[in-house]
Design a protein around this motif. Structure first.
Motif, PDB file in Angstrom:
ATOM      1  N   ALA A 165      58.095  18.835 -21.652  1.00  0.00           N
ATOM      2  CA  ALA A 165      59.665  18.751 -21.141  1.00  0.00           C
ATOM      3  C   ALA A 165      60.432  19.621 -21.820  1.00  0.00           C
ATOM      4  N   LEU A 166      60.490  20.065 -23.078  1.00  0.00           N
ATOM      5  CA  LEU A 166      61.262  20.885 -23.953  1.00  0.00           C
ATOM      6  C   LEU A 166      60.771  22.211 -23.075  1.00  0.00           C
ATOM      7  N   LEU A 167      59.585  22.732 -22.921  1.00  0.00           N
ATOM      8  CA  LEU A 167      59.436  24.104 -21.998  1.00  0.00           C
ATOM      9  C   LEU A 167      60.096  24.019 -20.814  1.00  0.00           C
ATOM     10  N   ASP A 168      60.200  22.883 -20.077  1.00  0.00           N
ATOM     11  CA  ASP A 168      60.774  22.823 -18.832  1.00  0.00           C
ATOM     12  C   ASP A 168      62.279  22.964 -19.017  1.00  0.00           C
ATOM     13  N   ALA A 169      62.738  22.655 -20.086  1.00  0.00           N
ATOM     14  CA  ALA A 169      64.118  22.629 -20.191  1.00  0.00           C
ATOM     15  C   ALA A 169      64.486  24.019 -20.942  1.00  0.00           C
ATOM     16  N   ARG A 170      63.546  25.105 -20.782  1.00  0.00           N
ATOM     17  CA  ARG A 170      63.907  26.313 -21.017  1.00  0.00           C
ATOM     18  C   ARG A 170      64.030  26.500 -22.702  1.00  0.00           C
ATOM     19  N   ALA A 171      63.480  25.472 -23.511  1.00  0.00           N
ATOM     20  CA  ALA A 171      63.391  25.706 -24.764  1.00  0.00           C
ATOM     21  C   ALA A 171      62.265  26.573 -25.257  1.00  0.00           C
ATOM     22  N   SER A 172      62.424  27.311 -26.213  1.00  0.00           N
ATOM     23  CA  SER A 172      61.137  28.574 -26.222  1.00  0.00           C
ATOM     24  C   SER A 172      59.898  27.680 -26.922  1.00  0.00           C
ATOM     25  N   ALA A 173      59.158  28.116 -26.681  1.00  0.00           N
ATOM     26  CA  ALA A 173      57.721  27.635 -27.135  1.00  0.00           C
ATOM     27  C   ALA A 173      57.725  27.479 -28.766  1.00  0.00           C
ATOM     28  N   ARG A 174      58.346  28.399 -29.410  1.00  0.00           N
ATOM     29  CA  ARG A 174      58.728  28.111 -30.844  1.00  0.00           C
ATOM     30  C   ARG A 174      59.497  26.879 -31.029  1.00  0.00           C
ATOM     31  N   MET A 175      60.292  26.662 -30.351  1.00  0.00           N
ATOM     32  CA  MET A 175      61.209  25.660 -30.584  1.00  0.00           C
ATOM     33  C   MET A 175      60.505  24.547 -30.204  1.00  0.00           C
ATOM     34  N   ALA A 176      59.715  24.267 -29.247  1.00  0.00           N
ATOM     35  CA  ALA A 176      59.124  22.982 -28.741  1.00  0.00           C
ATOM     36  C   ALA A 176      57.955  22.689 -29.901  1.00  0.00           C
ATOM     37  N   TRP A 177      57.310  23.700 -30.314  1.00  0.00           N
ATOM     38  CA  TRP A 177      56.415  23.426 -31.476  1.00  0.00           C
ATOM     39  C   TRP A 177      56.978  23.072 -32.738  1.00  0.00           C
ATOM     40  N   ARG A 178      58.187  23.675 -32.893  1.00  0.00           N
ATOM     41  CA  ARG A 178      59.035  23.261 -34.077  1.00  0.00           C
ATOM     42  C   ARG A 178      59.433  21.716 -34.042  1.00  0.00           C
ATOM     43  N   LEU A 179      59.910  21.435 -32.971  1.00  0.00           N
ATOM     44  CA  LEU A 179      60.393  19.938 -32.902  1.00  0.00           C
ATOM     45  C   LEU A 179      59.310  18.834 -32.624  1.00  0.00           C
ATOM     46  N   THR A 180      58.273  19.281 -32.210  1.00  0.00           N
ATOM     47  CA  THR A 180      57.162  18.166 -31.894  1.00  0.00           C
ATOM     48  C   THR A 180      56.044  18.265 -33.174  1.00  0.00           C
ATOM     49  N   ARG A 181      55.728  19.326 -33.525  1.00  0.00           N
ATOM     50  CA  ARG A 181      54.734  19.378 -34.428  1.00  0.00           C
ATOM     51  C   ARG A 181      55.013  19.855 -35.837  1.00  0.00           C
ATOM     52  N   GLU A 182      55.778  20.740 -36.133  1.00  0.00           N
ATOM     53  CA  GLU A 182      56.187  21.446 -37.411  1.00  0.00           C
ATOM     54  C   GLU A 182      56.839  20.508 -38.062  1.00  0.00           C
ATOM     55  N   GLN A 183      58.155  20.064 -37.659  1.00  0.00           N
ATOM     56  CA  GLN A 183      59.154  19.124 -38.201  1.00  0.00           C
ATOM     57  C   GLN A 183      58.659  18.003 -38.767  1.00  0.00           C
ATOM     58  N   PRO A 184      58.008  17.033 -37.787  1.00  0.00           N
ATOM     59  CA  PRO A 184      57.480  15.906 -38.374  1.00  0.00           C
ATOM     60  C   PRO A 184      56.600  15.826 -39.388  1.00  0.00           C
ATOM     61  N   GLY A 185      55.599  16.904 -39.454  1.00  0.00           N
ATOM     62  CA  GLY A 185      54.722  16.903 -40.628  1.00  0.00           C
ATOM     63  C   GLY A 185      55.440  17.541 -41.729  1.00  0.00           C
TER      64      GLY A 185
END
Ligand SMILES: [Fe+2]
Length: 249
Positions: A214-234
């Motif tokens: 959904a983030l990618l559909d909302a035109r977030a960058s792949a980097r941002m989608a990765w950051r918000l769902t994978r990198e930052q929680p860990g």
């Protein structure tokens, strides 16, 4: 790399999450199927649900054993979704019992009240900071007027180092059009810290994978989608609160 989910109602029979141990095991299985390997169990710590957080470690241990018996490979941590009105009533050990992060950089998940981030809310988070805890604000995009007044109110918190946790279901539109619009605004304005599922059961399932799409559909960058769902929680779990981010707008 797999998901860590920092907001998840997985413990049975303590709040509005799963009712039975079997329900919890099935919900945990769904999280694993979604790619999640670590879940922080975050029952509501409020006057209407859990009030003594010292009980939770034992409940997490029991669920951990049930998952092992069911061959569900999910790491569990003991946390809570703290209601701001209870913050001042809990002593330090009871806050520590639901805090995450390494020693010296501990933080608490604090529920954004649906009526908005009031003066009482800001006072409570201020007290938590004074007592040594960083603040991760659960689903600020779901508060009333989240895309207008709520955005201004949250800046007060972000300026003080708080992190905004968006619900995956908000990005998917499952919490309504207003929450979806607000969640997208948080991302576009650089005010989103991370995404978590806030899963409760089959009707509010683990959905971090879908949120990433959904983030990618909302035109977030792949980097941002990765950051918000994978990198930052860990990173929050392993390293604790980040230094306050400079806001872009
Ligand atoms: Fe929640």
């Amino acid at each position: 790399m797999t998901y860590a989910d920092i907001h998840f109602h997985l413990l049975p029979g303590v709040d509005d999450g799963p009712e039975t141990l079997d329900d919890s095991v099935e919900l945990a299985r769904a999280a694993v199927a979604d790619g999640t390997r670590t879940v922080v169990c975050t029952p509501h710590v409020r006057t209407d649900f859990v009030t003594d957080t010292l009980e939770l470690a034992e409940r997490v241990r029991e669920l951990r054993e049930a998952l092992a018996r069911a061959d569900v490979a999910l790491e569990l941590r003991c946390g809570g979704e703290l209601g701001h009105d209870l913050a001042g009533t809990l002593d330090q050990p009871r806050l520590e019992a639901i805090a995450q992060g390494p020693a010296g950089n501990r933080w608490l998940l604090v529920e954004a009240p649906f009526e908005g981030l009031t003066e009482e809310f800001h006072a409570a988070t201020g007290e938590l900071r004074d007592r040594g805890f960083g603040v991760v604000i659960a689903h600020p995009e779901r508060v009333a007027y989240a895309d207008t007044k709520g955005l201004a109110d949250i800046r007060h918190e972000l300026d003080r180092g708080s992190v905004a946790q968006l619900n995956a279901q908000s990005l998917l539109g499952e919490h309504g059009a207003d929450a979806k619009r607000a969640a997208r605004a948080y991302v576009a304005l650089g005010m989103a810290g991370l995404v978590a599922s806030d899963a409760h059961g089959p009707l509010r399932p683990p959905s971090l994978g879908a949120a990433c799409s959904a983030l990618l559909d909302a035109r977030a960058s792949a980097r941002m989608a990765w950051r918000l769902t994978r990198e930052q929680p860990g990173r929050l779990l392993d390293a604790g609160m980040p230094a306050p981010m400079a806001l872009v707008a």
